[in-house]
Design an enzyme around this catalytic site. Structure first.
Site, mmCIF file in Angstrom:
data_model
loop_
_atom_site.group_PDB
_atom_site.id
_atom_site.type_symbol
_atom_site.label_atom_id
_atom_site.label_comp_id
_atom_site.label_asym_id
_atom_site.label_seq_id
_atom_site.Cartn_x
_atom_site.Cartn_y
_atom_site.Cartn_z
ATOM 1 N N TYR A 147 0.797 -1.230 -0.047
ATOM 2 C CA TYR A 147 -0.134 0.013 -0.062
ATOM 3 C C TYR A 147 0.732 1.154 -0.137
ATOM 4 O O TYR A 147 0.612 2.068 -0.600
ATOM 5 C CB TYR A 147 -1.053 0.070 1.024
ATOM 6 C CG TYR A 147 -2.013 1.024 1.215
ATOM 7 C CD1 TYR A 147 -2.986 1.135 0.451
ATOM 8 C CD2 TYR A 147 -1.612 2.671 1.727
ATOM 9 C CE1 TYR A 147 -4.008 2.036 0.397
ATOM 10 C CE2 TYR A 147 -2.382 3.436 1.534
ATOM 11 C CZ TYR A 147 -3.808 3.386 0.868
ATOM 12 O OH TYR A 147 -4.402 4.617 0.706
ATOM 13 N N PHE A 199 -6.144 20.440 -24.878
ATOM 14 C CA PHE A 199 -6.959 19.267 -25.034
ATOM 15 C C PHE A 199 -8.231 19.153 -24.431
ATOM 16 O O PHE A 199 -8.598 19.888 -23.692
ATOM 17 C CB PHE A 199 -6.084 18.044 -24.538
ATOM 18 C CG PHE A 199 -6.703 16.527 -24.823
ATOM 19 C CD1 PHE A 199 -6.870 16.150 -26.169
ATOM 20 C CD2 PHE A 199 -7.013 15.831 -23.742
ATOM 21 C CE1 PHE A 199 -7.585 14.742 -26.201
ATOM 22 C CE2 PHE A 199 -7.698 14.664 -23.866
ATOM 23 C CZ PHE A 199 -7.871 14.374 -25.137
ATOM 24 N N ASP A 200 -9.108 18.382 -24.942
ATOM 25 C CA ASP A 200 -10.407 18.518 -24.561
ATOM 26 C C ASP A 200 -10.876 18.330 -23.007
ATOM 27 O O ASP A 200 -11.396 19.112 -22.341
ATOM 28 C CB ASP A 200 -11.643 17.516 -25.456
ATOM 29 C CG ASP A 200 -11.113 16.025 -25.304
ATOM 30 O OD1 ASP A 200 -10.097 15.620 -24.524
ATOM 31 O OD2 ASP A 200 -11.784 15.303 -26.087
ATOM 32 N N ASP A 237 1.897 20.462 -20.574
ATOM 33 C CA ASP A 237 1.162 19.126 -20.831
ATOM 34 C C ASP A 237 1.902 18.393 -21.681
ATOM 35 O O ASP A 237 1.688 18.597 -22.858
ATOM 36 C CB ASP A 237 -0.228 19.814 -21.224
ATOM 37 C CG ASP A 237 -1.211 18.491 -21.540
ATOM 38 O OD1 ASP A 237 -0.843 17.352 -21.286
ATOM 39 O OD2 ASP A 237 -2.488 18.591 -21.869
ATOM 40 N N ALA A 277 2.374 14.975 -22.714
ATOM 41 C CA ALA A 277 1.627 13.764 -23.011
ATOM 42 C C ALA A 277 2.518 13.077 -24.151
ATOM 43 O O ALA A 277 2.820 11.854 -24.008
ATOM 44 C CB ALA A 277 0.128 13.699 -23.604
ATOM 45 N N LYS A 302 0.173 7.602 -23.464
ATOM 46 C CA LYS A 302 0.913 7.806 -24.648
ATOM 47 C C LYS A 302 2.131 7.494 -24.529
ATOM 48 O O LYS A 302 2.853 6.268 -24.928
ATOM 49 C CB LYS A 302 0.830 9.440 -25.149
ATOM 50 C CG LYS A 302 -0.744 9.617 -25.233
ATOM 51 C CD LYS A 302 -1.455 9.935 -24.261
ATOM 52 C CE LYS A 302 -2.927 10.514 -24.620
ATOM 53 N NZ LYS A 302 -3.884 10.542 -23.397
ATOM 54 N N HIS A 314 -18.623 15.669 -27.764
ATOM 55 C CA HIS A 314 -18.289 14.539 -28.717
ATOM 56 C C HIS A 314 -18.291 13.080 -28.077
ATOM 57 O O HIS A 314 -18.691 12.160 -28.843
ATOM 58 C CB HIS A 314 -17.063 14.691 -29.304
ATOM 59 C CG HIS A 314 -15.927 15.169 -28.479
ATOM 60 N ND1 HIS A 314 -15.974 16.053 -27.549
ATOM 61 C CD2 HIS A 314 -14.935 14.491 -28.100
ATOM 62 C CE1 HIS A 314 -14.881 16.258 -26.874
ATOM 63 N NE2 HIS A 314 -14.248 15.086 -27.247
HETATM 64 N N1 F0G Z 1 -3.425 16.165 -22.484
HETATM 65 C C1 F0G Z 1 -3.163 15.699 -23.704
HETATM 66 C C2 F0G Z 1 -2.681 16.615 -24.686
HETATM 67 C C3 F0G Z 1 -4.012 14.645 -24.123
HETATM 68 O O1 F0G Z 1 -3.806 14.145 -25.692
HETATM 69 C C4 F0G Z 1 -4.684 13.884 -23.271
HETATM 70 C C5 F0G Z 1 -5.428 12.546 -23.735
HETATM 71 C C6 F0G Z 1 -4.875 14.120 -22.002
HETATM 72 C C7 F0G Z 1 -4.056 15.441 -21.815
HETATM 73 C C8 F0G Z 1 -5.851 13.575 -21.105
HETATM 74 O O2 F0G Z 1 -4.970 12.510 -20.566
HETATM 75 O O3 F0G Z 1 -6.426 10.600 -21.518
HETATM 76 O O4 F0G Z 1 -4.629 10.013 -19.623
HETATM 77 O O5 F0G Z 1 -6.589 11.372 -19.091
HETATM 78 N N2 F0G Z 1 -5.398 12.299 -24.938
HETATM 79 C C9 F0G Z 1 -6.333 11.256 -25.533
HETATM 80 C C10 F0G Z 1 -6.380 11.313 -27.087
HETATM 81 C C11 F0G Z 1 -7.286 10.512 -25.015
HETATM 82 O O6 F0G Z 1 -7.065 10.558 -27.659
HETATM 83 O O7 F0G Z 1 -5.930 12.247 -27.705
HETATM 84 P P1 F0G Z 1 -5.664 10.991 -20.100
#
Ligand code: F0G
Length: 457
Positions: free
Chosen positions: A71, A123-124, A214, A216, A257, A449
Site C-alpha cells: 500500500y 486538449f478536450d 502538458d 503527453a 501515450k 463528442h
Molecule cells: N493532454 C493531452 C495533450 C492529451 O492528448 C490527453 C489525452 C490528455 C491530456 C488526457 O490524458 O486521457 O490520460 O486522461 N488524450 C487522448 C487522445 C485521450 O485520444 O488524444 P488522459
C-alpha cells in the site's frame, strides 16, 4: 536507406474482426453514429486514440511480474520515481491513474474561479478541467497553424505576440497559468520548438505566472525538435525532453501515450509548497502518494516504458511510419495537415467534401464512411467537436477546420494495415459526393463528442 524497420518484432497477437458491410451499417446505427459507442469487436482498424492503446514489450511484461503491491512505499514506486526523476529533472513527483486526474489535482490547487489558463491549444479534457474549477481556457495557437498545407516546422507553437498582449493587457491580471501542450494534439500533432517554449516561459515569468507543460507526447516532441530545430541534431531525444521539462515550473503527463502503457500519469513540480497541496488532494481522491491509483505492476511497466520511448531507433521508426502513411493517404487523393506529425494524421475533410456545409459535419461524415466502408474508427475534430450549437443542437458557429484524426497506436499496426486504410480512403476520394451529412439527435452540455447521438440527413 529509405526504409527504417521498427526495432522490435511481434510476439503476441490479438485477433482483428472483419464485419460485413450490412453488419457495420447496423452497428453504426445502433451506436447513434457515434464512434465512442461502437464495440471494439466491431472494428477492423482502430485509430480512435493513441492513448493506452500501444503494445508493451517483453521487458515491460517481465518487469510487471516484479510489481510490488504494498500500500505504501512499494519498490515499484521507487523504480518508477527514479526513472521519472531522471527524465524530467523534477524533485517532486506524484503518480496518477491518467492525465485528466493530474489536470484536476493541479488546476484545483493552481487556478481560482475567474482566472485564465492560456495555452497553445488545450486538449478536450484539459479544457473541461479548467472550466470545472471556474476558470477560462484560452487558446493562442501560432498564426502558421492556420495554414494546414504549409510545411512550417513548428506549427504547434504558441503565438508569442498574442501571449504577451494578453499578459500585458487588461486581462493579464486574470492569467493564472501558462500551459503548453507538447505536441499540439488539438492542432495536427505539430511540435513546439525549444525556442518557443523558452520564449513563452520567459514571458510567463516576466509577468509572474507559473509555466507548465502538458507533456503527453514529450518524446515525440523531442524527436521532432531533434529533426527540425537548428542546434539539436546532436542531442539525444532524452536530453531534449529533459531540457524541455526543466524550462517549466512543472508538468502534467498522461503516460498512456509516451509512457508506453495502458494506464498512468504523472505530476512533476519544482515548488514544494504546491506539491504539498497537490499531494493532499491526491491522497484523498486518487490514492497514497506512492501509487496514486496505479497498481505496482503498472508502475513497473512505466519505469521500463519511459526508457524505451526515448530510444532513437524506436522514435525514428515511428515517425517514419506516420510520414509514410501520410504519403499513401495524400497519393490516394486525401489532404492531411502538413507536415506530418507522429501520433496521428489529420485528414482535411472540409476539402474532400466541399458539398457538405459545416452544419452537416463533413469530418463526422468522413469518419462514418471510413467505418462503413472499411471498419476503420477515427475521431472527428471539426464542428461536431468544436463548433458552437444552440439549444436545438443547430450549429451557430463552425470550427475553424473540418478534420478527422487518425490516431496511431504505438507498436501495434503493420504496413498492411496502413495500406488498407489508405485504399479505403482512396475509394472514398474517387466519389466523395455520395457521402451524406449528419444531424444531431441528442447532445450533452459538456464534452459533447463523447456522448452525442446523430442520424444521417
Ligand atoms: N493532454 C493531452 C495533450 C492529451 O492528448 C490527453 C489525452 C490528455 C491530456 C488526457 O490524458 O486521457 O490520460 O486522461 N488524450 C487522448 C487522445 C485521450 O485520444 O488524444 P488522459
Amino acid at each position: 536507406m529509405s526504409r527504417i524497420p521498427p526495432p522490435y518484432r511481434i510476439k503476441v497477437v490479438e485477433p482483428v474482426p472483419f464485419l460485413s458491410a450490412p453488419e457495420r451499417r447496423a452497428a453504426l446505427d445502433a451506436a447513434g453514429y457515434n464512434p465512442f459507442n461502437l464495440r471494439a469487436d466491431q472494428i477492423t482498424v482502430d485509430f480512435l486514440s493513441d492513448s493506452g492503446t500501444g503494445a508493451t514489450s517483453t521487458a515491460q511484461e517481465a518487469a510487471a511480474a516484479l510489481g510490488d503491491e504494498s500500500y505504501a512505499g512499494a519498490r515499484s514506486w521507487f523504480r518508477f520515481r527514479d526513472e521519472a526523476a531522471e527524465l524530467t529533472g523534477y524533485d517532486h513527483l506524484l503518480p496518477v491513474h491518467q492525465g485528466r486526474a493530474a489536470e484536476r489535482i493541479l488546476f484545483t490547487n493552481l487556478l481560482k474561479p475567474g482566472q485564465i489558463c492560456v495555452s497553445n491549444t488545450h486538449f478536450d479534457t484539459t479544457h473541461a478541467n479548467v472550466e470545472i474549477v471556474g476558470a477560462e481556457a484560452v487558446d493562442l495557437p501560432c498564426p502558421e497553424a492556420a495554414d494546414l498545407d504549409s510545411h512550417e516546422p513548428f506549427k504547434g507553437n504558441i503565438d508569442l505576440a498574442a501571449l504577451e498582449a494578453l499578459l500585458a493587457g487588461p486581462d493579464g491580471e486574470r492569467v493564472g497559468l501558462v500551459l503548453l501542450t507538447i505536441t499540439n494534439n488539438g492542432l495536427g500533432a505539430q511540435p513546439v520548438s525549444m525556442a518557443n517554449l523558452t520564449a513563452a516561459r520567459d514571458l510567463a515569468h516576466r509577468f509572474g505566472k507559473p509555466f507548465f507543460l502538458d507533456a503527453a507526447r514529450f518524446a515525440e516532441n523531442a524527436w521532432l525538435v531533434k529533426q527540425r530545430e537548428p542546434g539539436y541534431a546532436d542531442r539525444t531525444p532524452k536530453e531534449i525532453a529533459t531540457a524541455a521539462f526543466q524550462l517549466a515550473d512543472g508538468c502534467l503527463i498522461s503516460l498512456k501515450k509516451d509512457g508506453l502503457t495502458a494506464i498512468g500519469g504523472l505530476i512533476g513540480l519544482k515548488d514544494p509548497e504546491l506539491f504539498g497541496r497537490c499531494e493532499a488532494l491526491l491522497i484523498a481522491t486518487e490514492g497514497f502518494s506512492t501509487y496514486g491509483g496505479l497498481a505496482g505492476h503498472d508502475l513497473e511497466r512505466l519505469a521500463v516504458g519511459l526508457r524505451e520511448v526515448v530510444d532513437p531507433s524506436y522514435l525514428a521508426a515511428r515517425a517514419e511510419q506516420t510520414a509514410r502513411f501520410a504519403r499513401m493517404v495524400n497519393d490516394a487523393g486525401v489532404a492531411t495537415i502538413q507536415p506530418a506529425g507522429i501520433h496521428a494524421l489529420y485528414l482535411n475533410a472540409g476539402r474532400l467534401l466541399p458539398h457538405l456545409t459545416p452544419a452537416e459535419f463533413p469530418g463526422h461524415s468522413l469518419g462514418c464512411q471510413m467505418f462503413l466502408d472499411g471498419g476503420i474508427r477515427s475521431a472527428e475534430l471539426g464542428s461536431l467537436y468544436l463548433g458552437t450549437l444552440d439549444e436545438e443542437h443547430r450549429l451557430v458557429s463552425p470550427a475553424p477546420f473540418e478534420l478527422v484524426r487518425l490516431a496511431i497506436p504505438r507498436r501495434v499496426y503493420t504496413e498492411e494495415h496502413f495500406a488498407y486504410v489508405a485504399e479505403v480512403l482512396g475509394d472514398i476520394a474517387k466519389d466523395p459526393e455520395r457521402i451524406r451529412g449528419y444531424r444531431i439527435v441528442s447532445a450533452p452540455p459538456l464534452l459533447r463528442h463523447f456522448k452525442v447521438r446523430l442520424a444521417p440527413r
